[in-house]
Enzyme design. Structure first.
Site, PDB file in Angstrom:
ATOM      1  CD1 TRP A  49      -0.304   7.729   8.522  1.00 39.12           C
ATOM      2  CD2 TRP A  49      -2.437   7.199   9.004  1.00 39.12           C
ATOM      3  NE1 TRP A  49      -0.988   7.599   7.337  1.00 39.12           N
ATOM      4  CE2 TRP A  49      -2.299   7.269   7.606  1.00 39.12           C
ATOM      5  CE3 TRP A  49      -3.691   6.896   9.542  1.00 39.12           C
ATOM      6  CZ2 TRP A  49      -3.364   7.029   6.730  1.00 39.12           C
ATOM      7  CZ3 TRP A  49      -4.757   6.659   8.678  1.00 39.12           C
ATOM      8  CH2 TRP A  49      -4.581   6.718   7.291  1.00 39.12           C
ATOM      9  CD  GLU A  74       1.736   4.483  10.307  1.00 38.37           C
ATOM     10  OE1 GLU A  74       0.964   4.697  11.271  1.00 38.37           O
ATOM     11  OE2 GLU A  74       1.635   3.487   9.571  1.00 38.37           O
ATOM     12  CE  LYS A  98      -1.382   4.921   3.350  1.00 36.62           C
ATOM     13  NZ  LYS A  98      -2.693   4.582   3.891  1.00 36.62           N
ATOM     14  CG  ASP A 104       2.635   0.586   7.752  1.00 36.17           C
ATOM     15  OD1 ASP A 104       2.878  -0.190   6.801  1.00 36.17           O
ATOM     16  OD2 ASP A 104       1.545   0.579   8.359  1.00 36.17           O
ATOM     17  CG  HIS A 141       2.675   3.432   5.099  1.00 29.96           C
ATOM     18  ND1 HIS A 141       2.288   4.190   6.168  1.00 29.96           N
ATOM     19  CD2 HIS A 141       1.666   2.556   4.877  1.00 29.96           C
ATOM     20  CE1 HIS A 141       1.094   3.784   6.601  1.00 29.96           C
ATOM     21  NE2 HIS A 141       0.710   2.794   5.833  1.00 29.96           N
ATOM     22  CG  ASP A 158      -0.769   0.676   3.153  1.00 37.76           C
ATOM     23  OD1 ASP A 158      -0.193  -0.205   3.810  1.00 37.76           O
ATOM     24  OD2 ASP A 158      -1.387   1.620   3.678  1.00 37.76           O
ATOM     25  CG  ASP A 207      -2.580  -2.372   6.072  1.00 40.90           C
ATOM     26  OD1 ASP A 207      -1.654  -2.341   6.902  1.00 40.90           O
ATOM     27  OD2 ASP A 207      -2.944  -1.366   5.427  1.00 40.90           O
ATOM     28  CG  ASP A 227      -1.200  -1.047  10.617  1.00 41.06           C
ATOM     29  OD1 ASP A 227      -2.388  -1.431  10.647  1.00 41.06           O
ATOM     30  OD2 ASP A 227      -0.856   0.045  10.110  1.00 41.06           O
TER      31      ASP A 227
HETATM   32  C1  RNT Z   1      -2.564   3.659   7.565  1.00 40.01           C
HETATM   33  C2  RNT Z   1      -1.571   3.458   8.651  1.00 40.01           C
HETATM   34  C3  RNT Z   1      -2.129   3.425  10.039  1.00 40.01           C
HETATM   35  C4  RNT Z   1      -3.401   2.642  10.109  1.00 40.01           C
HETATM   36  C5  RNT Z   1      -3.898   2.412  11.498  1.00 40.01           C
HETATM   37  C6  RNT Z   1      -5.343   1.998  11.497  1.00 40.01           C
HETATM   38  O1  RNT Z   1      -2.054   3.481   6.332  1.00 40.01           O
HETATM   39  O2  RNT Z   1      -0.841   2.296   8.414  1.00 40.01           O
HETATM   40  O3  RNT Z   1      -1.170   2.957  10.899  1.00 40.01           O
HETATM   41  O4  RNT Z   1      -3.270   1.404   9.505  1.00 40.01           O
HETATM   42  O5  RNT Z   1      -3.648   3.477  12.273  1.00 40.01           O
HETATM   43 ZN    ZN Z   2       0.536   1.677   9.955  1.00 36.38          ZN
END
Ligand code: RNT
Ligand code: ZN
Length: 417
Positions: free
Chosen positions: A184, A225, A227, A258, A261, A293, A295, A325
């Site tokens: 990513w 990954e 986003k 993710d 994202h 996002d 988290d 994550d």
């Molecule tokens: C960031 C991504 C990624 C990170 C990690 C720390 O938006 O989700 O996966 O969260 O790699």
């Molecule tokens: Zn992620």
């Protein structure tokens, strides 16, 4: 171990609905989630290379954050002791552990800088997954890494990713389990781009170069990954969904989704069935986006349940690599891990206790009334009794009993940091 009365009664209730609790428990016990290490220290890392950057943000200042490898490992052990089953650990390159006086730049990382993690995993019989860290570093200051127009920067991160592939191979060999390597990059722009194509073309060329080194595809599962945006990078993301899906499909690597994202009304649960038709394996970062996002810690909520439901009804448990994550610094970090991981497992259990083929049959014959009724009734079935049995059989505390262990740990260990 004798079954609890509540479990026996719950098993009866589910049996009548066409679900077998014993096979659900057995399947769930075999599912290894990849737990991200970075909840333990707010994505700080151990290499001291720089403050968090890349458009991601951790908020909160709850005491007890892990400050070094020993503390982080101890906290991870504490969390694992309260999560049923055997899981994997997901590391970032920024978690390199250097010997006293030793230091290697990120483009010079070697397996030996991760030997303590390999030992940690070996002793516990778990697998490791890995990520390059193209952020929180002086070479990532411009916000562009693998897509940078500056060749010095771009080649630095290419070398970094190549070094990471070698570390993945090392993990896979040491542990006898494949290692997921998830790329990513934070690359993007705050304001409206004047050129969207060139950064993406450079990112593509960088990935081609990274993946041109020989590596064993059985041992290293490379994922990409995507986003949609980051903080300070609101107008353009180089590694968008289309870019990453296109690249992954063309190169035969795994797309990693993710669920933080995407645009707020898009759901990852709806995407899985399509991707499973075109990819042998896919990977997930399960998180909880709150308005962005953010988290937040994963909960047993509708979308987590729907994602788990899709994996199970598509018969794809062996093809979807499930990881977590999230990073919340406003609550006890060990508890955050335990809650998030247990929530994913509860969602999987609920999915395993759903009579999917019966419900699909109702859809096929157009009986949408009965389908709605059946699903709504299932929501109040005694899932908790089966979950408690799962915890009991796996030797971890049931219900909220685990919390006392975390509270004691906070009092005795975390609060003294
Ligand atoms: C960031 C991504 C990624 C990170 C990690 C720390 O938006 O989700 O996966 O969260 O790699
Ligand atoms: Zn992620």
């Amino acid at each position: 171990m004798p079954k609890s009365d509540r479990y026996i009664s719950a098993a009866e209730t589910y049996r009548a609905a066409g679900a077998d609790t014993e096979s659900a428990l057995e399947t769930l016990a075999g599912i290894s989630l990849s737990m991200h290490c970075w909840q333990g220290d707010d994505v700080t890392g151990l290499d001291g290379a720089g403050a968090l950057s890349g458009g991601i943000q951790v908020t909160g200042n709850y005491p007890g954050k892990a400050r070094n490898a020993d503390e982080l490992m101890r906290d991870i052990d504490k969390a694992f002791s309260l999560i049923p089953g055997k899981h994997r650990l997901n590391l970032h390159a920024s978690y390199a552990i250097f010997a006293p006086g030793e230091k290697a730049e990120r483009d010079n990382l070697e397996p030996k800088h991760f030997s303590r993690w390999a030992d940690f995993a070996k002793e516990r019989g778990i697998g490791l997954d890995f990520n390059p860290t193209p952020f929180a570093h002086p070479m990532a200051q411009s916000g562009l890494t693998l897509s940078s127009p500056d060749e010095k920067i771009r080649s630095f991160w290419i070398r970094h990713c190549k070094a990471c592939i070698r570390i993945c191979e090392y993990f896979a060999e040491e542990l006898g389990k494949p290692c997921l390597f998830n790329i990513w990059i934070p690359d993007g722009l705050k304001d409206i781009p004047a050129d969207r194509l060139s950064p993406r073309a450079r990112f593509k060329a960088s990935l081609d170069e990274i993946l041109s080194i020989p590596y064993d595809r059985e041992k290293v599962l490379v994922c990409l990954e995507s986003k949609v945006f980051g903080i300070g990078l609101e107008s353009y993301t180089v590694g968008s969904a289309e870019f990453c899906l296109g690249y992954a499909a063309q190169k035969g690597i795994l797309p990693l989704l993710d669920n933080g994202h995407y645009h707020p009304t898009e759901t990852v649960s709806d995407k899985l069935s399509s991707l499973l038709l075109f990819h042998d394996k896919i990977a997930l970062h399960i998180t909880r986006p709150v308005r962005w996002d953010s988290d937040h810690v994963v909960l047993f909520d509708d979308e987590t349940r729907e994602i788990a439901g899709e994996i199970v009804r598509c018969g794809a448990l062996g093809r979807v690599m499930i990881g977590t994550d999230f990073f919340d610094a406003s609550i006890n970090r060990v508890a955050a891990w335990v809650i998030g991981m247990r929530s994913v497992q509860k969602a999987l259990l609920a999915a395993l206790l759903t009579p999917h083929s019966h419900l699909a049959g109702l859809q096929d014959c157009g009986n949408f009334t009965e389908l709605m009724m059946a699903r709504e009734e299932l929501k109040t079935y005694p899932l908790g009794d089966v979950w408690d049995e799962f915890c009991r059989r796996n030797g971890v505390p049931e219900k909220s009993d685990w919390y006392k262990t975390v509270a004691d740990y906070e009092r005795d260990v975390l609060s003294k940091r």
